[in-house]
Design a protein around this motif. Structure first.
Motif, PDB file in Angstrom:
ATOM      1  N   LYS A 144      20.306 -27.545 -20.533  1.00 40.30           N
ATOM      2  CA  LYS A 144      21.251 -26.302 -20.062  1.00 40.30           C
ATOM      3  C   LYS A 144      19.917 -25.642 -19.786  1.00 40.30           C
ATOM      4  N   PHE A 145      19.951 -24.973 -18.579  1.00 39.36           N
ATOM      5  CA  PHE A 145      18.747 -24.221 -17.910  1.00 39.36           C
ATOM      6  C   PHE A 145      19.366 -22.946 -17.438  1.00 39.36           C
ATOM      7  N   ALA A 146      18.903 -21.762 -17.729  1.00 43.82           N
ATOM      8  CA  ALA A 146      19.509 -20.609 -17.029  1.00 43.82           C
ATOM      9  C   ALA A 146      18.484 -19.747 -16.842  1.00 43.82           C
ATOM     10  N   ALA A 147      18.090 -19.468 -15.263  1.00 39.86           N
ATOM     11  CA  ALA A 147      17.272 -18.315 -15.129  1.00 39.86           C
ATOM     12  C   ALA A 147      17.608 -17.066 -14.706  1.00 39.86           C
ATOM     13  N   ASN A 148      16.725 -16.083 -14.708  1.00 44.16           N
ATOM     14  CA  ASN A 148      16.895 -14.927 -14.006  1.00 44.16           C
ATOM     15  C   ASN A 148      15.862 -14.545 -13.858  1.00 44.16           C
ATOM     16  N   GLY A 149      15.231 -14.448 -12.552  1.00 42.45           N
ATOM     17  CA  GLY A 149      14.282 -14.050 -12.163  1.00 42.45           C
ATOM     18  C   GLY A 149      12.854 -14.843 -12.662  1.00 42.45           C
ATOM     19  N   ASP A 150      11.890 -14.081 -13.240  1.00 43.72           N
ATOM     20  CA  ASP A 150      10.863 -14.915 -13.887  1.00 43.72           C
ATOM     21  C   ASP A 150      10.986 -15.358 -15.428  1.00 43.72           C
ATOM     22  N   LYS A 151      12.205 -15.091 -15.900  1.00 44.36           N
ATOM     23  CA  LYS A 151      12.693 -15.471 -17.139  1.00 44.36           C
ATOM     24  C   LYS A 151      13.513 -16.524 -16.978  1.00 44.36           C
ATOM     25  N   ALA A 152      13.697 -17.366 -18.131  1.00 49.08           N
ATOM     26  CA  ALA A 152      14.495 -18.222 -18.398  1.00 49.08           C
ATOM     27  C   ALA A 152      14.488 -18.758 -19.607  1.00 49.08           C
ATOM     28  N   THR A 153      15.787 -19.632 -20.010  1.00 52.71           N
ATOM     29  CA  THR A 153      15.908 -20.525 -21.298  1.00 52.71           C
ATOM     30  C   THR A 153      16.366 -21.833 -20.959  1.00 52.71           C
ATOM     31  N   LEU A 154      15.714 -22.619 -21.661  1.00 52.74           N
ATOM     32  CA  LEU A 154      16.071 -24.124 -21.348  1.00 52.74           C
ATOM     33  C   LEU A 154      16.419 -24.701 -23.120  1.00 52.74           C
ATOM     34  N   ASP A 155      17.848 -25.296 -22.878  1.00 49.02           N
ATOM     35  CA  ASP A 155      18.103 -25.799 -24.251  1.00 49.02           C
ATOM     36  C   ASP A 155      18.329 -27.184 -23.919  1.00 49.02           C
ATOM     37  N   VAL A 156      18.056 -28.173 -24.876  1.00 46.44           N
ATOM     38  CA  VAL A 156      18.146 -29.468 -25.036  1.00 46.44           C
ATOM     39  C   VAL A 156      18.691 -29.987 -26.123  1.00 46.44           C
ATOM     40  N   ASP A 157      19.498 -31.126 -25.846  1.00 45.23           N
ATOM     41  CA  ASP A 157      19.889 -31.858 -27.034  1.00 45.23           C
ATOM     42  C   ASP A 157      20.133 -33.299 -26.968  1.00 45.23           C
ATOM     43  N   THR A 158      19.882 -33.860 -28.200  1.00 46.02           N
ATOM     44  CA  THR A 158      20.005 -35.257 -28.130  1.00 46.02           C
ATOM     45  C   THR A 158      20.303 -35.712 -29.824  1.00 46.02           C
ATOM     46  N   THR A 159      20.848 -36.834 -30.001  1.00 47.88           N
ATOM     47  CA  THR A 159      20.845 -37.590 -31.113  1.00 47.88           C
ATOM     48  C   THR A 159      19.926 -38.613 -31.406  1.00 47.88           C
TER      49      THR A 159
END
Length: 191
Positions: A144-159
Motif C-alpha cells: 500500500k503506497f500513498a504519495a503526496n508530493g515529495d512525501k509518501a508512506t509505504l506499508d507492506v504485509d506478509t506472513t
C-alpha cells in the motif's frame, strides 16, 4: 543551402540531448529516502498459545517506486537481526540464539524484489526473495503506497513460515507459532 545545413546540425545536438534527458528520467522509478525515526518493521509471534509483538529497531531500505510504472520499481531491505525487540530480555536472548536468528553467524536478513504485479482488485504485490540465516525463499508482500508530493508512506504485509527459514526447528520449539505476520511501515521523502 550551406546556411540551412549548419542550422540543421545545430538543432540536432539539442534534440539528441533532449532525447537523452527523456530516456534518463524514464529509466528508473522514483527513489525515496526512508525516515528511519518514523518507520517501523514489526511482527507478531506466539509461544505456548500466548501472543507477543516484536520489532526490529535497525533496518535499511532502498526504495524505488512509481505506481504508474511497476516494471521499474525495486525494494532492497536489509534488517539487523540483532536489533530484535519483543519487550522481553529472555525471549530476545532466545531469538538471538543459534536455533533462531543467530546474528553472530547471520547478522542480516535481506529482502529484494524480483517483480511487482497489480491484481484484478488493484492491489499491488511485490514478489521477491527473502534470506534469513542461510535460507532464501520467495515471498510476496502486499503493498500500500500513498504519495503526496515529495512525501509518501509505504506499508507492506506478509506472513512468513518460520520453519521455512530454519528458525526454531528442533523439537524444543514446537510451542512457537509457525506463522509470523510481518508489517513494515515506511515514511518516505522523495529524493
Amino acid at each position: 543551402m550551406l546556411h540551412m545545413l549548419k542550422k540543421s546540425f545545430q538543432v540536432r545536438p539539442q534534440l539528441a540531448l533532449a532525447l537523452l534527458a527523456l530516456v534518463a528520467t524514464s529509466a528508473s522509478a522514483r527513489d525515496w529516502q526512508v525516515d528511519a525515526a518514523k518507520s517501523t518493521l514489526t511482527f507478531k509471534g506466539s509461544y505456548q498459545g500466548e501472543s507477543f509483538d516484536g520489532k526490529f529497531k535497525k533496518f535499511d531500505a532502498a526504495i524505488s517506486y512509481d505506481e504508474a510504472d511497476l516494471a521499474k520499481a525495486k525494494f532492497d531491505v536489509k534488517v539487523d537481526v540483532a536489533s530484535i525487540d519483543t519487550a522481553s530480555d529472555e525471549r530476545d536472548d532466545s531469538l538471538k540464539g543459534d536455533e533462531f536468528f543467530d546474528p553472530k553467524k547471520f547478522p542480516q536478513a535481506h529482502f529484494v524484489t524480483t517483480a511487482f504485479a497489480k491484481g484484478a482488485d488493484g492491489a499491488v504485490g511485490a514478489q521477491g526473495t527473502l534470506t534469513i540465516r542461510d535460507q532464501s525463499k520467495p515471498v510476496t508482500l502486499k503493498v500500500k503506497f500513498a504519495a503526496n508530493g515529495d512525501k509518501a508512506t509505504l506499508d507492506v504485509d506478509t506472513t512468513l513460515k518460520r520453519l521455512d527459514f530454519g528458525l526454531g526447528v528442533s523439537k524444543d520449539w514446537v510451542d512457537v507459532g509457525a506463522d509470523v505476520p510481518v508489517h513494515g511501515h515506511l515514511v518516505l521523502t522523495g529524493k
